[in-house]
Each structure stands twice: as C-alpha cells, then as structure tokens.
Design an enzyme around this catalytic site. Structure first.
Site, PDB file in Angstrom:
ATOM      1  N   HIS A 129      -7.868  -4.123   9.969  1.00 54.04           N
ATOM      2  CA  HIS A 129      -7.434  -3.651   8.456  1.00 54.04           C
ATOM      3  C   HIS A 129      -6.125  -4.312   8.228  1.00 54.04           C
ATOM      4  O   HIS A 129      -5.326  -4.808   8.808  1.00 54.04           O
ATOM      5  CB  HIS A 129      -7.555  -2.322   7.984  1.00 54.04           C
ATOM      6  N   ASP A 172       0.794  -1.175   0.039  1.00 50.83           N
ATOM      7  CA  ASP A 172       0.006   0.020   0.001  1.00 50.83           C
ATOM      8  C   ASP A 172       0.866   1.211   0.150  1.00 50.83           C
ATOM      9  O   ASP A 172       2.203   1.119   0.084  1.00 50.83           O
ATOM     10  CB  ASP A 172      -1.103  -0.164   1.376  1.00 50.83           C
ATOM     11  N   ASP A 217      -8.284  -1.945  14.268  1.00 48.22           N
ATOM     12  CA  ASP A 217      -9.532  -2.225  13.550  1.00 48.22           C
ATOM     13  C   ASP A 217      -9.715  -3.358  12.780  1.00 48.22           C
ATOM     14  O   ASP A 217     -10.637  -3.467  12.131  1.00 48.22           O
ATOM     15  CB  ASP A 217     -10.119  -0.764  12.703  1.00 48.22           C
ATOM     16  N   GLU A 262      -9.987  -0.867   4.996  1.00 47.42           N
ATOM     17  CA  GLU A 262     -10.466  -0.162   6.367  1.00 47.42           C
ATOM     18  C   GLU A 262     -11.662  -1.291   6.331  1.00 47.42           C
ATOM     19  O   GLU A 262     -12.341  -1.919   5.376  1.00 47.42           O
ATOM     20  CB  GLU A 262     -10.682   1.005   6.236  1.00 47.42           C
TER      21      GLU A 262
HETATM   22  C1  GLP Z   1      -0.546   0.520   8.500  1.00 44.33           C
HETATM   23  C2  GLP Z   1      -0.195  -0.255   7.429  1.00 44.33           C
HETATM   24  C3  GLP Z   1      -0.459  -1.945   7.382  1.00 44.33           C
HETATM   25  C4  GLP Z   1       0.178  -2.137   8.994  1.00 44.33           C
HETATM   26  C5  GLP Z   1      -0.608  -1.448   9.970  1.00 44.33           C
HETATM   27  C6  GLP Z   1      -0.387  -1.756  11.376  1.00 44.33           C
HETATM   28  O1  GLP Z   1      -1.941   0.780   8.484  1.00 44.33           O
HETATM   29  N1  GLP Z   1      -0.926   0.083   6.071  1.00 44.33           N
HETATM   30  O2  GLP Z   1      -0.097  -2.562   6.455  1.00 44.33           O
HETATM   31  O3  GLP Z   1      -0.340  -3.510   9.403  1.00 44.33           O
HETATM   32  O4  GLP Z   1      -0.182  -0.056   9.442  1.00 44.33           O
HETATM   33  O5  GLP Z   1       1.053  -1.178  11.733  1.00 44.33           O
HETATM   34  P1  GLP Z   1       1.720  -1.759  12.946  1.00 44.33           P
HETATM   35  O6  GLP Z   1       2.454  -2.819  12.483  1.00 44.33           O
HETATM   36  O7  GLP Z   1       2.746  -0.599  13.178  1.00 44.33           O
HETATM   37  O8  GLP Z   1       0.890  -1.629  14.082  1.00 44.33           O
END
Ligand code: GLP
Length: 261
Positions: A138, A67, A136, A143
């Site tokens: 995702h 992404d 949440d 989302e």
């Molecule tokens: C972002 C990314 C996701 C990732 C999420 C959680 O939203 N787009 O791919 O899984 O963050 O991040 P973290 O691992 O820092 O909690």
C-alpha cells in the site's frame, strides 16, 4: 521509473533530503508531501540538518500530509497530524500555518476528504510527494484493490496494516483505528514527482512487485509505473528480490539527474 539502490537507510535519507533541498532552492515555496511511518525519518533528520547548517532556506516551504487516522482525539500523539508536526514541521523551523492535512476528526468525513483534494489543487498541487510502502504494497493508506483512479477518501485498514502499525499504539491492536483518510492513488499521481523510500528485507517482496510486477490494484504502489516521474530509492535489503538489481545499479546509482541537481 528510476530505481536507485543505496547501501542503507541513512544513505537513502541523505539522497532524498538533498533532492528536496534542491527543489526548495529552485522553488522556495514548494509544496512537499510527506509520509509517516519509520522509513522516512532519516530523510527528515537529514533535511533538518541541512536547514540548521544553512545549506538550504526552507522557511517558505509548505508541507502536506498523505493520510490520517479517523477518530483519534485531537492532539493524539500518534495522529499523523501530530507526527508530521513533530517530525517534519517543527524540526524544519516551520509554523503550523505552512502545513495542511485532512481532518480525521471531522463530523463530515466525506466532506473533509473532498475539501482536502480541493485544498491541494488550490495550493498549486504537490511538487514532490514522499511515499513509504506497506508490506502489502500500500501507499498512503490505499490498501490492496484500491482504485488506481481514487481520490482522497475514507478507507478501512486491513488486519495486516493494523498489526504493522500496532507498535505505535503500545503494541495494543485494539487501540489502532480501523478507519483512515488517505489521498487516493489518483491524488498521489497528481504530484509532479513521486519519491518512494523502502528499506529492510520486510519490504523486498512489495518493492519487487511494485517495480517489476504487473500494474495491479492488488499492489497499489505499482501505480507508480503510470507516473511520468517516479523514483524508488531502496537499500540493499529492500532491493534483494529485484531481478534487475544490477541493471538499476549501473543505470541510476551514480547518476543523480533525478535529484534535479
Ligand atoms: C503506514 C503509512 C504509510 C507508510 C507505511 C509504512 O501505513 N500510512 O504511508 O508508508 O505505514 O510504514 P513504515 O515505513 O513504518 O514501514
């Protein structure tokens, strides 16, 4: 779905890095889908250490992005392109040419999304896609209430996700983009193997809903239930709300068959 409970984040990183190394030994030009956020960093550190130690030759591996933020200026240090180059591509000793991602600064965002889905297919598809999970539920930036059949497209971030990610933008919510490009859930499900890593208590509820809850667009990660080869690696804290934790410990902990070893 295989649920592997590990003692801590470092152990999870090591386990997944070994699975990636095993894949690259079998298929040197494997297309590895990587995720951003803090969670996968131990994976990248462990994999780079294996490369430096000569335990795996990753020189022909290819890396692709999950992404991207829309509208950050080119080269912004928190654009996911910059993050993946810094955390994955460079430490593995790969060149920028081995890396592909969606163009978040394109004038034609819809065209850029379609082009990325096409490019992934033309590259032969993703062999192993790493995933983190949002609080949440995702995956990527899909989302809650994202279509489970969605393809790469532009999405609007929820307030919760922008707050969660503000730490990468000097804790200044105003700097966090509202829009992103993300591989769709359908795109993610096209990968041959999905490996989700979740660590820390803050992810426990999302993990429980993903693994044991109903398949629901409200919890995008629950789409992993539809995949023929999905592996969820969690530390004890992230596993703390799983009703079947003991069953998972007995079933998968000492059986790394999923790693392709
Ligand atoms: C972002 C990314 C996701 C990732 C999420 C959680 O939203 N787009 O791919 O899984 O963050 O991040 P973290 O691992 O820092 O909690």
């Amino acid at each position: 779905m295989e649920v592997v409970i590990v003692p801590d984040a470092k152990a999870g990183g090591e386990l997944i890095a070994e699975a990636m190394a095993a894949l690259v030994r079998r298929k040197p030009d494997a297309l590895l889908g990587v995720a951003t956020g803090s969670t996968p960093l131990p994976i990248y550190e462990a994999l780079a250490a294996k490369v430096r130690a000569g335990q795996v030759d990753a020189s022909r591996a290819r890396i692709c992005q999950l992404d991207e933020y829309v509208g950050l200026p080119a080269g912004h240090p928190e654009s996911y392109r910059a993050v993946v180059l810094r955390e994955v591509v460079e430490p593995l000793g790969l060149s920028e040419a081995s890396f592909m991602g969606p163009d978040g600064s394109a004038e034609d965002i819809v065209g850029a999304c379609e082009a990325y889905d096409r490019a992934l297919a033309e590259a032969g598809g993703v062999d192993l896609q790493l995933l983190g999970i949002g609080t949440d539920g995702h995956i990527g930036f899909n989302e809650p209430c994202s279509s489970l059949a969605s393809r790469t497209r532009i999405k609007t971030l929820t307030e919760q996700t922008r707050v969660d990610n503000a730490r990468f933008f000097d804790n200044d919510l105003d700097q966090v983009p509202h829009h992103v490009i993300t591989q769709g859930i359908g795109t993610i499900l096209d990968a041959r193997h999905l490996v989700l890593l979740a660590t820390g208590e803050g992810k426990a509820e999302a993990v429980a809903q993903t693994v044991e809850g109903p398949l629901s667009a409200l919890v995008p990660a629950s789409a992993l239930q539809l995949h023929r080869h999905a592996t969820v690696v969690v530390d004890e804290a992230a596993a703390s709300k799983l009703k079947l934790a003991d069953y998972f410990r007995h079933t998968y902990a000492d059986k790394p068959s999923w790693q392709g070893l």
